[in-house]
Each structure stands twice: as structure tokens, then as C-alpha cells.
Design a protein around this motif. Structure first.
Motif, PDB file in Angstrom:
ATOM      1  N   PHE A   1      14.349   7.324  -5.760  1.00 62.39           N
ATOM      2  CA  PHE A   1      15.333   7.044  -6.839  1.00 62.39           C
ATOM      3  C   PHE A   1      14.925   8.230  -7.739  1.00 62.39           C
ATOM      4  N   ASP A   2      15.666   8.849  -8.440  1.00 53.99           N
ATOM      5  CA  ASP A   2      15.596   9.685  -9.787  1.00 53.99           C
ATOM      6  C   ASP A   2      14.740  10.802  -9.046  1.00 53.99           C
ATOM      7  N   GLY A   3      14.769  11.402  -8.098  1.00 54.17           N
ATOM      8  CA  GLY A   3      14.326  12.525  -7.852  1.00 54.17           C
ATOM      9  C   GLY A   3      13.156  12.169  -6.768  1.00 54.17           C
ATOM     10  N   GLU A   4      12.732  10.749  -6.594  1.00 48.62           N
ATOM     11  CA  GLU A   4      11.447  10.667  -5.824  1.00 48.62           C
ATOM     12  C   GLU A   4      11.887  10.688  -4.570  1.00 48.62           C
ATOM     13  N   LEU A   5      10.817  10.960  -3.674  1.00 49.06           N
ATOM     14  CA  LEU A   5      10.709  11.503  -2.223  1.00 49.06           C
ATOM     15  C   LEU A   5      11.349   9.999  -1.367  1.00 49.06           C
ATOM     16  N   GLY A   6      10.457   9.095  -1.705  1.00 52.60           N
ATOM     17  CA  GLY A   6      10.494   7.674  -0.947  1.00 52.60           C
ATOM     18  C   GLY A   6       9.908   8.000   0.192  1.00 52.60           C
ATOM     19  N   GLY A   7      10.169   6.957   1.109  1.00 48.51           N
ATOM     20  CA  GLY A   7       9.468   7.009   2.445  1.00 48.51           C
ATOM     21  C   GLY A   7       8.520   5.966   2.758  1.00 48.51           C
ATOM     22  N   GLY A   8       8.284   5.076   1.657  1.00 49.77           N
ATOM     23  CA  GLY A   8       7.342   4.017   1.969  1.00 49.77           C
ATOM     24  C   GLY A   8       7.487   3.145   2.971  1.00 49.77           C
ATOM     25  N   SER A   9       8.538   2.643   3.416  1.00 49.12           N
ATOM     26  CA  SER A   9       8.775   2.025   4.659  1.00 49.12           C
ATOM     27  C   SER A   9       8.524   2.685   5.861  1.00 49.12           C
ATOM     28  N   LEU A  10       9.174   3.970   5.835  1.00 47.59           N
ATOM     29  CA  LEU A  10       8.538   4.951   7.443  1.00 47.59           C
ATOM     30  C   LEU A  10       7.100   5.005   7.114  1.00 47.59           C
TER      31      LEU A  10
ATOM     32  N   ALA B   1       0.715  -1.259   0.006  1.00 46.68           N
ATOM     33  CA  ALA B   1       0.039  -0.159  -0.149  1.00 46.68           C
ATOM     34  C   ALA B   1       0.981   1.280   0.078  1.00 46.68           C
ATOM     35  N   TYR B   2       1.990   1.128   0.675  1.00 47.18           N
ATOM     36  CA  TYR B   2       2.989   2.414   0.692  1.00 47.18           C
ATOM     37  C   TYR B   2       4.144   2.340   0.100  1.00 47.18           C
ATOM     38  N   GLY B   3       4.286   1.250  -0.947  1.00 45.30           N
ATOM     39  CA  GLY B   3       5.296   1.458  -1.813  1.00 45.30           C
ATOM     40  C   GLY B   3       6.529   0.852  -1.323  1.00 45.30           C
ATOM     41  N   SER B   4       6.516   0.124  -0.266  1.00 39.79           N
ATOM     42  CA  SER B   4       7.913  -0.427   0.244  1.00 39.79           C
ATOM     43  C   SER B   4       8.204  -1.466  -0.409  1.00 39.79           C
ATOM     44  N   ASP B   5       9.507  -1.956  -0.644  1.00 38.58           N
ATOM     45  CA  ASP B   5      10.111  -3.059  -1.302  1.00 38.58           C
ATOM     46  C   ASP B   5      10.278  -4.136  -0.395  1.00 38.58           C
ATOM     47  N   LYS B   6       9.812  -4.154   0.786  1.00 34.30           N
ATOM     48  CA  LYS B   6      10.173  -5.372   1.980  1.00 34.30           C
ATOM     49  C   LYS B   6       9.199  -6.478   1.587  1.00 34.30           C
ATOM     50  N   TRP B   7       8.310  -6.374   0.543  1.00 34.42           N
ATOM     51  CA  TRP B   7       7.337  -7.801   0.363  1.00 34.42           C
ATOM     52  C   TRP B   7       6.898  -7.698  -1.118  1.00 34.42           C
TER      53      TRP B   7
END
Length: 398
Positions: free
Chosen positions: A194-203, A156-162
């Protein structure tokens, strides 16, 4: 924020003291942010307005939410807009819903008025009732703490842990279940993007999973646009021990530290050696993506055996540290921090969980020798005497 989280299980008097000190408006702003963060996406096709009145010691604050499918939930500034449902609850009850122990959905702690005013056109009443039911369920989803599957939260939040390059969340569920209802402090190294994305899905995933947790992320770049109540993005280099110590002194101690940073083996070791002292007893330090222990460009060792300077080498050393009491001549010497405080190391493919505690049980006294064992009636066989050399069979022992 931390006091508000703790108020979820504290006597009401402590919540009242916090409101008196910080002001009801400040508390309501934080609660509003938390509710909006937790809400499911609206599914109602017809727009619905729902009013939520929060009360405390004679004062009240009213918020009107607009919910409709394919749009983010918004808060309407005009409180006079016609509403299809009115909900009223004590602010302290909402705090307990959000930051109290997880459990079944609650009822009986709020006042509800369904369609407080007669609609102008009754021909659309059936659709309006359905849409109001759906919107109400969406808003109440933000006022609860359900048992959410960590894998689904990861997606749902875009983390790569699953369901990505990794299948970590099942291991996390097993290791983190005991912390889920606690007001934990979590630090994750590496915010992503990456490529300017903010990230933070895992947080965001950790913020939703640990409903009472304070979540901190560390990154080389400024990701402060992610900052919200209970979530703080910090700037720092995991290879800089001084910077890590300064962060830990200010924001720690931590219950959980997760290294999902550069995965460079030297950085992994610097981060562990610096931050492990700032993990609370009973907490856990996690290292992800240990496949780099076998990749030379990450400081790994080519071949089937990881070298001592890699993340795998670090874990091998910790296994020795756990058993320092059994190491013969080393017994009785002053233990190192990891010898004294690492109580378990659980390793799965590419991820390890290092638990901190008191590793100080002595076991067999140092003076135990064959004479003492004989006095007990059982002399343990030497390691090379466990097989009968004539028959090749184990000897009977007692």
C-alpha cells in the motif's frame, strides 16, 4: 528452475544432464540465490568470510560470503580474501539439501576446513572462533530445509496472515502439510503493498514454506521487482476471466490457488469459476476474507444471511454440489464441473479451503426402493417417522 527443483529427488544423472544443458554457472547462480534467501540473519559481531566451493564432475565454482551482524550477507567478488572457514560439497548434494525431502539436519555430505590460515593476532582468537561458529551456522541455515512454523514466517516476511487482522496460518499449516515436500505450483491473487510499497510478503512466505514450490503472484500493478528464482509476479485483473485463463494456460495447472485479492464478491466468484478448472486433482482452492459477504460495498448482503451471489453463497452452493448424487430427480443427469470435482469444503472463520478431486461415488443405487430395502432386511424410516408420536421417543431401528 522446475527441473532443478525436481532434481532434488531425482537420480544424479538427471542433474548432470541439466548441468550439461544449462551450464554449471547458471545452476550455481540459482543455488546461490536460494541459499541467500533461506539464511538466517547473521549474529556475529566480528566480520567473517566463509568460502563455499561447489564441485561437479571435476569442475568447481567458489563463492566467498561476508557475514556480520546488522548487515545483509554479501558475496565478495575477490576470491583471494582471507577466509575463516572453507566448505566444499558436490553441487548435487546442495541441490538435495535445498530441494529434497525435509528431514533432520544433514552431516557428512561436505568437507570443512576451520580457520585454514593462522590468524595474525591471536589475542582476538576467542572472539574470532565464536564469530566463525556463529557465521557458519548462519550460512548452513541457508543450505537446509528445516520445519519452519508458518506463523513465524508470516511475521518474518511481513504477511498479514498471522497475528494481524487474521489468524490464518494455523489453518494453512493443517491443510497444506501434505503438499510441503512436493514440487507444487502456487498462485496467490493479490500481492499486497500500500502507498507505493512493493508488497510480496505472503509470496516470500510461501516460497520459504514450500521449499520445492514455484510461487506466482497476481496483481493489478507491476510488481516484477519481486521476481526471483521460484517467485514470479504477474500482472492481471482477477475480474477479467480472459486474462485469468491466459495466465492459467501459461503457468498452470496449479496445486494451490489462494484468493487474497480485492475481496469483492463478484471478483471472488469470477476468479473461482475461471481458475478452479486449472487446479490439479488433489489440489485446493482457498478463499480468504469472506467477511465481505456481509458488507454491501463489497457486493455483500447486509444482515445475518449472505446472499447467493456472495462468497458465502458460493460455498453453500458447493455443499449442494458435493451431494448432487443424493438429490432425487437430479440423479442421472450430467454433473457440472463443481459437482464432479469438488470433494470437500472446509470453512473456518473468514477462510475456506475447497479441495478438488473425483466426486463420482454413486452410493445407493438409483433403483433402490422400499421393496429392495425389505429384501435386505432393513427398510429405512421416513424422515418424519423417527420419533414415536405417542411417547416422543426415538423408535428402535436396526
Amino acid at each position: 528452475m522446475e527441473r532443478l527443483v525436481l532434481a532434488g529427488t531425482a537420480p544424479e544423472a538427471e542433474f548432470s544432464a541439466l548441468v550439461k544443458e544449462a551450464g554449471l554457472d547458471a545452476v550455481v547462480r540459482i543455488l546461490l540465490d536460494e541459499v541467500l534467501f533461506r539464511c538466517d540473519e547473521p549474529v556475529n559481531r566480528t566480520p567473517v568470510h566463509i568460502a563455499l566451493d561447489l564441485t561437479h564432475e571435476g569442475a568447481h565454482r567458489r563463492m566467498v560470503f561476508r557475514l556480520v551482524r546488522d548487515e545483509p550477507i554479501s558475496v565478495v567478488d575477490d576470491e583471494s580474501v582471507p577466509v575463516q572457514r572453507e566448505l566444499r560439497m558436490a553441487a548435487v548434494d546442495l541441490v538435495r539439501r535445498l530441494f529434497g525431502p525435509m528431514g533432520p539436519p544433514k552431516v557428512g555430505d561436505f568437507h570443512d576446513t576451520f580457520l585454514p590460515a593462522r590468524p595474525d593476532d591471536l589475542r582476538d582468537l576467542t572472539e574470532l572462533v565464536l564469530a566463525t561458529n556463529q557465521a557458519s551456522g548462519t550460512l548452513l541455515s541457508g543450505c537446509t530445509t528445516p520445519h519452519l512454523d508458518l506463523g513465524r514466517l508470516s511475521l518474518a516476511y511481513g504477511s498479514d496472515k498471522w497475528a494481524s487482522f487474521h489468524w490464518y496460518t494455523a489453518h494453512y499449516e493443517e491443510q497444506f502439510a501434505r503438499y510441503r515436500d512436493l514440487p507444487v505450483r502456487v498462485l496467490e491473487i493479490g500481492i499486497g503493498g500500500f502507498d507505493g510499497e512493493l508488497g510480496g510478503g505472503s509470496l516470500q512466505m510461501w516460497k520459504r514454506y514450500f521449499h520445492r514450490g514455484l510461487i506466482y503472484g497476481l496483481d493489478l500493478f507491476d510488481k516484477s521487482a519481486l521476481n526471483r528464482p521460484r517467485l514470479t509476479a504477474l500482472i492481471g485483473d482477477q475480474a477479467d476471466a480472459g486474462a485469468l485463463r491466459a495466465i492459467a494456460e501459461r503457468y498452470g495447472p496449479f496445486d494451490i490457488v489462494i484468493d487474497d485479492g480485492s475481496h469483492d464478491n463478484a471478483h471472488v466468484r469470477i476468479s473461482f469459476e475461471t481458475l478452479f478448472p486449472y487446479v490439479r486433482s488433489g489440489g485446493v482452492y482457498v478463499i480468504e476474507d469472506m467477511q465481505t459477504a456481509y458488507i454491501p460495498r463489497f457486493g455483500g448482503s447486509a444482515g445475518s444471511v449472505a446472499g447467493p451471489d456472495t462468497s458465502i453463497g458460493l460455498l453453500k452452493g458447493l455443499l449442494d454440489d458435493i451431494h448432487y448424487q443424493e438429490q432425487g430427480p437430479a440423479r442421472g443427469t450430467r454433473p457440472t464441473l463443481t459437482q464432479e470435482q469438488v470433494v470437500s469444503v472446509r470453512v473456518c472463520r473468514n477462510i475456506a479451503f475447497i479441495e478438488k478431486g473425483a466426486n463420482d461415488d454413486i452410493g445407493f443405487p438409483a433403483w433402490m426402493d422400499d421393496e429392495a430395502w425389505a429384501a435386505l432386511g432393513a427398510i429405512p424410516p421416513a424422515p418424519d417417522e423417527h420419533l414415536d408420536q405417542q411417547k416422543g421417543e426415538p423408535r428402535e431401528s436396526h
